[in-house]
Design an enzyme around this catalytic site. Structure first.
Site, PDB file in Angstrom:
ATOM      1  N   SER A   1      -9.685  -0.531   6.983  1.00  0.00           N
ATOM      2  CA  SER A   1      -9.032  -0.559   5.796  1.00  0.00           C
ATOM      3  C   SER A   1      -8.524  -2.100   5.306  1.00  0.00           C
ATOM      4  CB  SER A   1      -8.172   0.452   5.640  1.00  0.00           C
ATOM      5  OG  SER A   1      -8.821   1.770   5.904  1.00  0.00           O
TER       6      SER A   1
ATOM      7  N   SER B   1      -9.123   1.694   2.765  1.00  0.00           N
ATOM      8  CA  SER B   1      -8.513   2.366   1.908  1.00  0.00           C
ATOM      9  C   SER B   1      -7.515   1.573   1.468  1.00  0.00           C
ATOM     10  CB  SER B   1      -7.757   3.742   2.904  1.00  0.00           C
ATOM     11  OG  SER B   1      -7.146   3.226   3.857  1.00  0.00           O
TER      12      SER B   1
ATOM     13  N   LYS C   1       0.726  -1.176  -0.108  1.00  0.00           N
ATOM     14  CA  LYS C   1       0.016  -0.055  -0.248  1.00  0.00           C
ATOM     15  C   LYS C   1       0.895   1.202  -0.137  1.00  0.00           C
ATOM     16  CE  LYS C   1      -3.943   2.032   2.771  1.00  0.00           C
ATOM     17  NZ  LYS C   1      -4.644   1.640   3.894  1.00  0.00           N
TER      18      LYS C   1
END
Length: 592
Positions: free
Chosen positions: A174, A150, A76
């Site tokens: 997330s 996210s 990420k």
């Protein structure tokens, strides 16, 4: 030859056999990445030359001492990878770190190959995957739907077979919501178990590095390799393992009036089905009052903890307002409102809620909830970004505030073909036990992960070191007379399956037991695989009477498992019942 699944066990086996090398895999993955460009998964992918450099370096070292030899992973883009820009989903914020994040470096040292940096809701603020200048990340199953966020790109990369596992972050869900929406495992470890050094903070005191994987075993392996006390991270800690009962466990569920599915017609029934599956596995359902969990969740975005997001990136946003997504800007700007007095009052409220929740966990061993009550099309979410995003966090926002570990598990598919998932959570330190329960539940719901990856061979779960799998084909089957010899020893049904087509089944002369014999002109025979605590295995085997014994069986998927076999000379005069396909079917045929 690239295996059907990129799970760690299969990929490692391909390397061991010489069927594949890490350098060969690189071009396969780059082609897949190019073919899925429209999903907006990546912010940056390492160059072919750099990836080949990683691959050749580990090939020159060899597999010895590298448990993740050649295993590709995604990161990420709020987690640092040395010499690769970290954007946190905001180009104006980008910087290029000299060092990788603590957890990333540990995984690289174990032989894993980083592929690049994945898309996310800007500054990890959102649960939907649309709040990014790099494009709204699209669901792996239907590009018209949200990916979840996210950690959007990290989840979709694993689901589409671009990486074996990926790293995300999880402050409010997330690392779990995207897992549920893309049919993979999402582990939110106990806070502090994985260092957050080298991670752009969202709420620093609550942040957790999360792991997306195709199966629970992979998530566990990655966690154990990435964990470790980091002296340079003040929130890093050694988390002692806390065992969970794996038989007769009590699972809590919110009262029916507290469960919310936001108008979805399918997910209420799917959640009920998951509860029934846990009960069939030996779980005891306990309804709980979900109110303290919901009250804790509200503190995250409606209370003073919102100020922690402002503390992290608020000054940057003030200086670069036009560079920030408007919804993200609005949310983080609101963090300037709470006062110090409100912050202390919030701490007092949370302390009281933690005490109440701790009392709840005296009555239950784990809490089961949907991961999200429903999923939305991208256009629908964009039309109401705050309210619908809030609904996505109904079952997730409380987790880190209450100090819980959690894992999101695939739980089947809705009528529209989109995945549904559930979450298991328990107090800190229960990570491994949750993953073991999650694996059993995963296999009840489906035989795959992501869009097409078949689940790994159960015999490769080295982390289940205190249990043994055994295949039964006769009177030990569920509901039959000798099944109690398994259940009284704490055994649990893992899977109903069949042997490879290399066996014949005979009804022995005593009429009470069948004999399974390997044969060239055989057929596939129905069996069950049970998992038993290793401490009880010896007494179980000692009770087996001749001519039966324990040997190695081959399953229809090519895997091997220990199970019942019969001495070949014992079938003289026995009735060949292979055509029925199994002992239970044979017994049914004798009743007509």
């Amino acid at each position: 030859m690239t295996p059907a699944s990129l799970d760690i066990a299969r990929l490692s086996a391909a390397y061991h056999s010489g069927d594949l090398t890490p350098t060969q895999l690189i071009d396969v993955l780059l082609a897949r990445i190019e073919a899925t460009h429209d999903h907006a998964i990546w912010i940056s992918v390492l160059s072919r030359a750099t990836l080949l450099e990683y691959a050749r370096r580990i090939e020159s070292h060899g597999m010895e001492g590298l448990p993740l030899y050649g295993i590709p992973f995604a990161i990420k883009d709020n987690i640092d990878l040395a010499h690769s820009p970290t954007t946190a989903g905001c180009p104006a914020y980008a910087y290029t770190p000299e060092r990788s994040a603590f957890v990333v470096q540990k995984l690289i040292d174990a032989g894993a190959i980083p592929l690049g940096k994945t898309n996310l809701d800007q500054f990890a603020t959102g649960l939907n995957g649309t709040r990014s200048p790099y494009g709204a990340c699209k669901n792996a199953f239907d590009p018209a739907y949200i990916s979840g966020g996210s950690s959007s790109g990290s989840a979709v990369a694993v689901a589409l077979g671009l990486a074996s596992f990926s790293l995300g972050t999880d402050t409010a869900g997330s690392g779990r919501v995207p897992a549920a929406f893309n049919h993979i495992i999402g582990l939110k470890p106990s806070c502090g178990r994985l260092s957050t050094r080298g991670v752009v903070p969202a709420c620093r005191s609550l942040d957790s590095v999360s792991i997306f994987a195709l199966c629970s075993a992979d998530a566990h392996q990655v966690m154990t390799l990435a964990e470790g006390l980091d002296p340079a991270d003040s929130y890093s800690r050694t988390v002692g393992d806390r065992p969970l009962p794996l038989t007769h466990f009590r699972f809590g569920v919110p009262r029916d009036d507290q469960c919310r599915f936001f108008g979805n017609p399918d997910t209420p029934g799917m959640f009920q089905r998951t509860q029934s599956q846990l009960e069939a596995m030996g779980g005891i359902k306990v309804e709980i009052d979900f109110t303290p969990f919901l009250n804790a969740a509200r503190l995250l975005y409606e209370g003073p903890w919102l100020a922690e997001r402002t503390a992290a990136v608020g000054d940057f946003i003030d200086a670069h307002s036009d560079a920030v997504h408007p919804v993200v800007r609005e949310i983080i700007a609101a963090g300037r409102s709470p006062t110090a007095v409100e912050a202390f009052r919030g701490q007092y409220v949370l302390k009281n809620l933690r005490t109440i929740v701790a009392a709840q966990f005296e009555k239950i061993d784990i809490l089961l909830t949907p991961t999200a009550g429903t999923i939305y099309p991208i256009e629908t979410l964009l039309a109401d970004p705050l309210q619908l995003n809030s609904q996505l966090g109904y079952y997730t926002n409380f987790m880190n505030l209450l100090g819980l570990a959690a894992v999101a598990v695939p739980a089947g598919f809705q009528s529209n073909g989109l995945p549904f998932g559930v979450s298991l959570c328990a107090p800190a330190g229960t990570d491994a036990g949750l993953l073991q329960l999650a694996d059993w539940l995963h296999r009840q719901a489906t035989s795959h992960a992501g869009t097409q990856a078949p689940l790994a061979d159960i015999s490769n779960f080295a982390w289940l070191h205190n249990t043994v799998h055994i295949a039964v084909c006769g009177a030990h089957l569920s509901g039959l007379p000798l099944n109690s010899q398994l259940t009284e020893r704490g055994a649990r049904l893992v899977q109903a399956t069949r042997t490879s087509p290399n066996y014949r089944l005979y009804a022995l002369p005593d009429g009470k037991r069948p004999g399974l014999v390997r044969a060239r002109n055989g057929v596939a025979i129905e069996i069950e695989i049970w998992e038993m605590p290793l401490s009880h295995y010896g007494s179980f085997v000692a009770a087996i009477r001749s001519p039966l014994g324990i040997g190695t069986l081959t399953l229809e998927n090519g895997a091997s498992v220990q199970g019942f076999l019969c001495e070949a000379d014992a079938i003289d005069g026995a009735q060949d019942i292979s055509a029925t396909g199994g002992w239970r079917a044979y017994l049914d045929s004798t009743k007509t």
